[in-house]
Design a protein around this motif. Sequence first.
Motif, short mmCIF file in Angstrom:
data_model
loop_
_atom_site.label_atom_id
_atom_site.label_comp_id
_atom_site.label_asym_id
_atom_site.label_seq_id
_atom_site.Cartn_x
_atom_site.Cartn_y
_atom_site.Cartn_z
N ALA A 316 0.78 -1.28 0.18
CA ALA A 316 -0.42 0.13 0.14
C ALA A 316 0.67 1.45 -0.21
O ALA A 316 0.77 2.42 -1.01
N LEU A 317 2.11 1.64 0.87
CA LEU A 317 2.99 1.98 0.81
C LEU A 317 3.66 2.58 -0.36
O LEU A 317 4.20 3.76 -0.58
N LEU A 318 3.97 1.82 -1.21
CA LEU A 318 4.49 1.77 -2.69
C LEU A 318 3.19 2.65 -3.73
O LEU A 318 3.75 3.22 -4.77
N ASP A 319 1.78 1.74 -3.07
CA ASP A 319 1.67 2.18 -4.03
C ASP A 319 0.74 4.00 -3.67
O ASP A 319 0.54 4.91 -4.58
N ALA A 320 1.45 3.64 -2.44
CA ALA A 320 0.83 5.54 -2.22
C ALA A 320 1.76 6.81 -3.13
O ALA A 320 0.84 7.95 -2.45
N THR A 321 2.59 6.79 -2.92
CA THR A 321 3.70 7.81 -3.38
C THR A 321 4.18 7.25 -5.21
O THR A 321 4.27 5.90 -5.88
N PRO A 322 4.68 8.32 -5.66
CA PRO A 322 4.74 8.19 -7.39
C PRO A 322 6.44 7.07 -7.80
O PRO A 322 7.39 7.60 -6.43
N PRO A 323 6.75 7.04 -8.28
CA PRO A 323 7.75 6.84 -8.75
C PRO A 323 9.11 8.21 -8.57
O PRO A 323 8.36 9.25 -9.02
N GLY A 324 10.15 8.24 -8.09
CA GLY A 324 10.80 8.90 -7.25
C GLY A 324 10.53 8.84 -6.10
O GLY A 324 11.53 10.26 -5.38
N SER A 325 9.52 9.13 -5.49
CA SER A 325 9.69 8.95 -3.94
C SER A 325 9.82 10.46 -3.52
O SER A 325 9.83 11.00 -2.65
#
Length: 482
Positions: A316-325
């Motif tokens: 869920a956290l990986l899906d919550a922010t875009p590439p490049g963080s």
Amino acid sequence: MTATAATTDTTAYVGIDVGTSAVKAAAFDAGGRTLAVESRPVGLDIKDGRVEQDMDEVYGAVVDVLAAVTAAVPGPVELIGLTGQGDGVWLVDDSGRPVRPAISWMDGRAHALVDAWQESGVLASVFRRNGGAMFPGSPGPVLAWLDRHEPASLDAAAAALTCKDMVFQRLTGTRATDVSDASMPFLDPRTRTYDDEVLQALGIAHRRGLLPPVSDPAATGELASGTRIASGPYDLAACALGAGVTAPGDGLLIVGTCLASLVATRELDLTGEPAGLYISTDRTGQWLRAMPAMVGTAALDWVLRTTGVQHTEVDALLDATPPGSHGVRVLPYFAPSGERAPFVEPRLRAELTGVSLESTTADLVRATCEGIGFAARHCLDAAGLSGSLAICGGGTRSPAWMRLFAEVLGRPLRIVEGEVGARGAVLASAERHGVELDTAAWTAPTAVVEPDPERSEFYAQAYEEHLERLAGSRARARAART
């Protein structure tokens, strides 16, 4: 499948994988389907850069999981394959009992020796002979450190083993290693025998008698029950077998405590930057070009513990922010012994940049996963990946992270789930004992993950930026040695 006459529909094949933090035994049927898995945790004593393990605890866990998995299957066990963590030093007496706690591959006590050998050219000269770039936790530096600082332990020992070899001796009474475990750093990969000039260069030629005989092909034996067993290869090579990575150019990425990149090859190239190693296989003239980085799930585990995040929240956290963080960047070199692939830098440490009050936990988690992905790409590029890529290990339990890996690496991933090392150990044992198994069925992927082209293009540029940051960090680490 063709096997012995005793084989029945309920016959089981057991693989034992003696890992760093857990010992597992997995039972499979003749088609490679998992029947049962048993696991026991084992401890790590970590203090002041030193990492040790209790051999009796490890061996006791092996006995426990083997008994439990044997009891869980409905029929007889046809054979057993044994694999386990590599490197480190496991000193034993004549009966195979510990002389002192095992020194883990994660140990950093010999970093000063590695620094000195790096400066003097010893590391490079050894690499030019056998393709193995030593790091603090590999047997060469550990034995040299013990010889200088704890000679009484070496004097009391009958053998300096690796993990699976200690277990095999306790199970069967036979002391031996195989060409895979012997590869770092003492084996000549062409003659498949110990290289005395390497021992001389490391100042431990007088300790040669501690090295176990190299059994080529791997040693076999029987348990007290009469069940046949074979030792080796060690975990990296066993995982390659279990994932079906044998064709030249094909690769395997193991996302575990250690982030290991392996590429099958028939070429022995001892030029270039000394890093990683060539793992000899049971087939003469075939190697695995290995880049077993210290980076791995341990880096993500540290971030999760520090932020109070559970593993179940990662997707869920990986899906919550875009590439490049959102600009957060992580160089994920958290190991106390620095890094060993695709370069050796014992003093390299993790770095976190781009953080502001607006940064979120999701940014930090994704940046860590991206940093590990960049490290994997660096290793696979250095290892010469040109064919298909399989991926296994605990990290495969995160679908979002697997998508991220595919995007960072810019290629499809063959996901191979389950106890891949144990599976490879069984296949190796079956070959040694003349039992034919359907290798294609045993190594079939459970899924294939395709990369998103636009995200892969973004990550191609981000990877170049990662290499630039890493170059600066390495320069600072080298300066710290002086």
